[in-house]
Design a protein around this motif. Sequence first.
Motif, PDB file in Angstrom:
ATOM      1  N   LYS A 299       0.833  -1.212   0.000  1.00 29.16           N
ATOM      2  CA  LYS A 299       0.000   0.000   0.000  1.00 29.16           C
ATOM      3  C   LYS A 299       0.864   1.258   0.000  1.00 29.16           C
ATOM      4  CE  LYS A 299      -4.110  -1.941   2.272  1.00 29.16           C
ATOM      5  NZ  LYS A 299      -4.985  -1.883   3.472  1.00 29.16           N
ATOM      6  N   THR A 300       1.908   1.251   0.822  1.00 28.04           N
ATOM      7  CA  THR A 300       2.827   2.390   0.855  1.00 28.04           C
ATOM      8  C   THR A 300       3.556   2.517  -0.470  1.00 28.04           C
ATOM      9  OG1 THR A 300       3.166   2.111   3.239  1.00 28.04           O
ATOM     10  CG2 THR A 300       4.782   3.435   2.063  1.00 28.04           C
ATOM     11  N   GLY A 301       3.963   1.375  -1.036  1.00 33.99           N
ATOM     12  CA  GLY A 301       4.622   1.385  -2.337  1.00 33.99           C
ATOM     13  C   GLY A 301       3.740   1.981  -3.418  1.00 33.99           C
ATOM     14  N   ALA A 302       2.462   1.575  -3.425  1.00 37.13           N
ATOM     15  CA  ALA A 302       1.513   2.103  -4.412  1.00 37.13           C
ATOM     16  C   ALA A 302       1.318   3.608  -4.226  1.00 37.13           C
ATOM     17  CB  ALA A 302       0.175   1.380  -4.277  1.00 37.13           C
ATOM     18  N   LEU A 303       1.226   4.054  -2.965  1.00 42.53           N
ATOM     19  CA  LEU A 303       1.050   5.481  -2.680  1.00 42.53           C
ATOM     20  C   LEU A 303       2.253   6.290  -3.167  1.00 42.53           C
ATOM     21  CD1 LEU A 303      -0.481   7.825  -1.406  1.00 42.53           C
ATOM     22  CD2 LEU A 303       0.525   7.202   0.809  1.00 42.53           C
ATOM     23  N   LEU A 304       3.443   5.763  -2.933  1.00 43.99           N
ATOM     24  CA  LEU A 304       4.662   6.455  -3.385  1.00 43.99           C
ATOM     25  C   LEU A 304       4.692   6.570  -4.908  1.00 43.99           C
ATOM     26  CD1 LEU A 304       7.308   4.850  -0.991  1.00 43.99           C
ATOM     27  CD2 LEU A 304       6.587   7.239  -1.008  1.00 43.99           C
ATOM     28  N   LEU A 305       4.305   5.493  -5.597  1.00 42.62           N
ATOM     29  CA  LEU A 305       4.273   5.517  -7.058  1.00 42.62           C
ATOM     30  C   LEU A 305       3.246   6.519  -7.576  1.00 42.62           C
ATOM     31  CD1 LEU A 305       4.575   1.707  -7.897  1.00 42.62           C
ATOM     32  CD2 LEU A 305       6.260   3.486  -8.399  1.00 42.62           C
ATOM     33  N   ILE A 306       2.077   6.572  -6.934  1.00 41.73           N
ATOM     34  CA  ILE A 306       1.032   7.525  -7.332  1.00 41.73           C
ATOM     35  C   ILE A 306       1.517   8.958  -7.139  1.00 41.73           C
ATOM     36  CG2 ILE A 306      -1.259   8.428  -6.720  1.00 41.73           C
ATOM     37  CD1 ILE A 306      -2.035   5.503  -6.050  1.00 41.73           C
ATOM     38  N   LEU A 307       2.172   9.214  -6.012  1.00 41.28           N
ATOM     39  CA  LEU A 307       2.704  10.550  -5.742  1.00 41.28           C
ATOM     40  C   LEU A 307       3.759  10.941  -6.776  1.00 41.28           C
ATOM     41  CD1 LEU A 307       3.043  10.497  -1.834  1.00 41.28           C
ATOM     42  CD2 LEU A 307       1.456  11.890  -3.200  1.00 41.28           C
ATOM     43  N   TYR A 308       4.571   9.970  -7.192  1.00 41.91           N
ATOM     44  CA  TYR A 308       5.603  10.249  -8.197  1.00 41.91           C
ATOM     45  C   TYR A 308       4.966  10.606  -9.540  1.00 41.91           C
ATOM     46  CZ  TYR A 308       9.981   9.838 -10.774  1.00 41.91           C
ATOM     47  OH  TYR A 308      11.091  10.094 -11.559  1.00 41.91           O
ATOM     48  N   ILE A 309       3.910   9.895  -9.909  1.00 44.78           N
ATOM     49  CA  ILE A 309       3.189  10.193 -11.150  1.00 44.78           C
ATOM     50  C   ILE A 309       2.591  11.589 -11.092  1.00 44.78           C
ATOM     51  CG2 ILE A 309       1.196   9.554 -12.577  1.00 44.78           C
ATOM     52  CD1 ILE A 309       1.764   6.615 -11.770  1.00 44.78           C
ATOM     53  N   ILE A 310       1.995  11.940  -9.954  1.00 46.60           N
ATOM     54  CA  ILE A 310       1.420  13.277  -9.764  1.00 46.60           C
ATOM     55  C   ILE A 310       2.510  14.343  -9.907  1.00 46.60           C
ATOM     56  CG2 ILE A 310       0.356  14.855  -8.095  1.00 46.60           C
ATOM     57  CD1 ILE A 310      -1.152  12.402  -6.973  1.00 46.60           C
ATOM     58  N   TYR A 311       3.663  14.090  -9.319  1.00 51.94           N
ATOM     59  CA  TYR A 311       4.794  15.025  -9.401  1.00 51.94           C
ATOM     60  C   TYR A 311       5.222  15.230 -10.854  1.00 51.94           C
ATOM     61  CZ  TYR A 311       9.603  16.721  -8.911  1.00 51.94           C
ATOM     62  OH  TYR A 311      10.776  17.441  -9.038  1.00 51.94           O
TER      63      TYR A 311
END
Length: 316
Positions: A299-311
């Motif tokens: 879940k944390t991994g997915a959140l980090l990836l989503i944040l990177y895409i947003i960035y």
Amino acid sequence: MENLLVFAVFFIGLVIIVKGGDMFVDSAIWIAEKTGIPSMIIGATIVSIATTLPELFVSTVASNQGHSDMAIGNAIGSSICNIAFIIGLCAFIKPIKINRASFSLKGFIMIVCVVVFYVFAFDGVVDFGEGIFLMVIFSIFIMMNIIELKSQNKNIQKNKKSISYNKKEIFVNIIKFVLGALFIVIGAHILVDTGIKISQMLRIPKQVVSLTLLAVGTSLPELVTAIVALIKGESNISVGNIIGANILNLTSVIGASTLVSDHGLLVNRQTLFLDTPFSFLIMILFVLSGFLKGEINRKTGALLLILYIIYLLILF
């Protein structure tokens, strides 16, 4: 035809860096097993120093040529990529188990480093004296790892006595370590050079290149090392490498870039109000998750990836 050649060279660079990462992690694991040195320390020092060489080389050259934005963008962009993309991807593939005590201390140091950089950068320039201070922090970090290693000396001696190895084995692993590090650096530079050419072909803005393509390119050694270490069941090397690499990016890479610049590193508004705060955010998320849960889960991994895409979407 020329465009196809660029893509072909890019692929060759990828093959070189993957092979180098495999050799390098194999030898690093061997060092940890044969000496009894904790894998977290191996990852945070030896592995992270070797895999951060591309960032150091690219940023110092850029700074020396007067391109402060590229020097800082590469360092900060790499620190973002290391956690949001690399740790995010690895954790999403397989939850990363960590040693809380060592992880929490090194994670705290990493957060302190980004705060110190932000304080130095807030006036719009990181000057020579501040660069020296960042290099001092880097030296303190290395000394802390040496002290931690000495404090565990008894266990190390026990491990040494229980494991036997011959001169040929030592020689082979030293060669693998050196060649692996060399392949990683060569492969990274091939990917960066061809990646920039590809970006020009696709007409990607140069401002975005330093924070994305260049940062991702110079972070490929960390990506390869992290994935290979994870596959081999050495998650502490993976996490230690990322934390160590980020500390090095914020201290030795930016510090050295400041020292080779005539007028210090000039910091633009985007670095102050987007890039550095975002880097701080994902570091907090990463460290808190590991401290509270004892692992970086999917879940944390997915959140980090989503944040990177947003960035990335914000940058573009």
